[in-house]
Design an enzyme around this catalytic site. Structure first.
Site, mmCIF file in Angstrom:
data_model
loop_
_atom_site.group_PDB
_atom_site.id
_atom_site.type_symbol
_atom_site.label_atom_id
_atom_site.label_comp_id
_atom_site.label_asym_id
_atom_site.label_seq_id
_atom_site.Cartn_x
_atom_site.Cartn_y
_atom_site.Cartn_z
ATOM 1 C CB SER A 104 -0.912 0.025 1.230
ATOM 2 O OG SER A 104 -0.143 0.161 2.414
ATOM 3 C CB ALA A 105 0.438 4.624 -1.288
#
Length: 386
Positions: A104-105
């Site tokens: 994920s960011a």
């Protein structure tokens, strides 16, 4: 030497607004991290798609379908953008998928909060464990200079994508594809290790790669998914010590520390007794953290009738159900999981049920002994599963 950021679309106002929002929520944030947030173009690192959770599965949201203006607005919010689920990149997904996020960011406020806890002041050589999308790596580069940043990514596909993102944003740190829990010559004699993934215990390699009085900043987590953020500092003997922060945060577990696949759960009655403590204590962040220390190889599940503990190593289980105004607990297998958890929770309650800041950790110079303690190193203590 700092690099000027390449911006293909003028998102300056959006980045500044995000930086201002994060600083307003955390006024103690050092101005250098606020500057980095305003400079690094997050949209470069989110690619062309991310997932959003529908409650039952993960639905890919594609940039082309959303439209540029809405996409940039979504990207420049303080939220985690899941970019991969069970190894399937959002850009490659043609429809909803099920599973667990694997990349994920991370929400920007958590990135800079972790870096602030690491105590980085601008001159250190830093090893980042978990390049991910490359966004946190770019933040580090902006603050320290790209020549002082080494970042390791386990997933070859993610590593290649992050390298592309960083090049587009005009940052050139040292990138390594491999297991960040192992030793890498590029990171030897670093001043700080910063992990953007959680671990069940401190890998020996992190201790070996540190310069004298270096530090390790990471989240200690486990299979109950309770995490504590901590900065450990080497002393003159080579041992490391630190206290947990108040932050109730979580990172994904490093893949080598993830729990193995579990078979479907089947209740076994075993021995039954009244529960001495309310299972609701497991819903408190610090309470679950304590339970995880007491039963480090157990996972916690929630059912309609009550919580379930299942030991991944032995198959032992404990499950609770309401019995009138109280609770009954059933324990099956060689480990009495509920007994262990209740004893630890009782110790915690006798200390006043304090938050995570009451806990600290000591890692021996060989990293073979790692203990989490309550109040002081001489207080109640639990060994991590090294």
């Amino acid at each position: 030497m700092r690099r000027r950021t390449l911006v293909t679309t003028d998102t300056t106002a959006l980045r500044r607004s995000l930086a201002d929002e994060i600083h307003a929520a955390n006024p103690t944030l050092a101005p250098q991290w606020r500057t980095a947030l305003a400079a690094v173009p997050r949209e470069v690192f989110t690619g062309t798609a991310f997932y959003r959770n529908t409650g039952t599965d993960w639905e890919p949201l594609h940039r082309a379908a959303v439209g540029e203006e809405e996409w940039l607005r979504l990207v420049h919010t303080d939220r985690t953008l899941v970019t991969q689920v069970d190894g399937v990149d959002a850009a490659a997904a043609t429809g909803p998928v099920t599973g667990s996020p694997t990349s994920s960011a991370t929400l920007p406020s958590l990135v800079v909060r972790t870096l602030q806890v690491a105590g980085l002041r601008g001159q250190e050589k830093a090893l980042e464990v978990g390049t991910g999308t490359g966004y946190s790596t770019a933040i580090l580069c902006h603050r320290l200079g790209e020549d002082r940043v080494v970042s390791v990514e386990y997933d070859p596909g993610l590593a290649a994508s992050a390298a592309t993102h960083l090049k587009e944003a005009r940052y050139a740190p040292t990138l390594v594809t491999g297991d960040g829990l192992q030793q890498h010559p590029e990171a030897d004699n670093c001043d700080a290790v910063v992990a953007t993934c959680a671990v069940r215990y401190i890998p020996r390699s992190w201790m070996w790669q540190l310069a004298d009085h270096g530090s390790i900043t990471t989240t200690i987590s486990g299979w109950m998914l309770a995490s504590g953020l901590i900065r450990l500092t080497l002393d003159d003997t080579g041992a490391a010590h630190g206290r947990f922060t108040a932050d109730e945060i979580s990172y994904m577990l490093a893949r080598p520390h993830e729990r193995p696949p579990s078979p479907p759960f089947l209740r076994q009655n075993g021995e039954t007794r009244p529960a001495s403590l309310d299972p609701a204590l497991l819903e408190q962040w610090a309470g679950r953290f304590v339970a995880q220390l007491a039963a480090p190889s157990a996972e916690l599940m929630h059912t309609s009738t009550g919580p379930v503990l299942r030991d991944v190593a032995t198959g032992s289980q404990a499950w609770a159900e309401q019995d009138g105004s109280g609770w009954q607990v059933h324990q099956h297998g060689p480990l009495r999981l509920w007994d262990r958890v209740e004893e630890a929770l009782q110790t915690w309650q006798e200390a006043g049920a304090p938050p995570l800041t009451a806990f600290g950790m000591t890692v021996s110079d060989t990293a073979e002994e790692q203990v989490v303690w309550l109040e002081s190193p001489e207080g109640p203590r639990w060994h991590l599963p090294v």
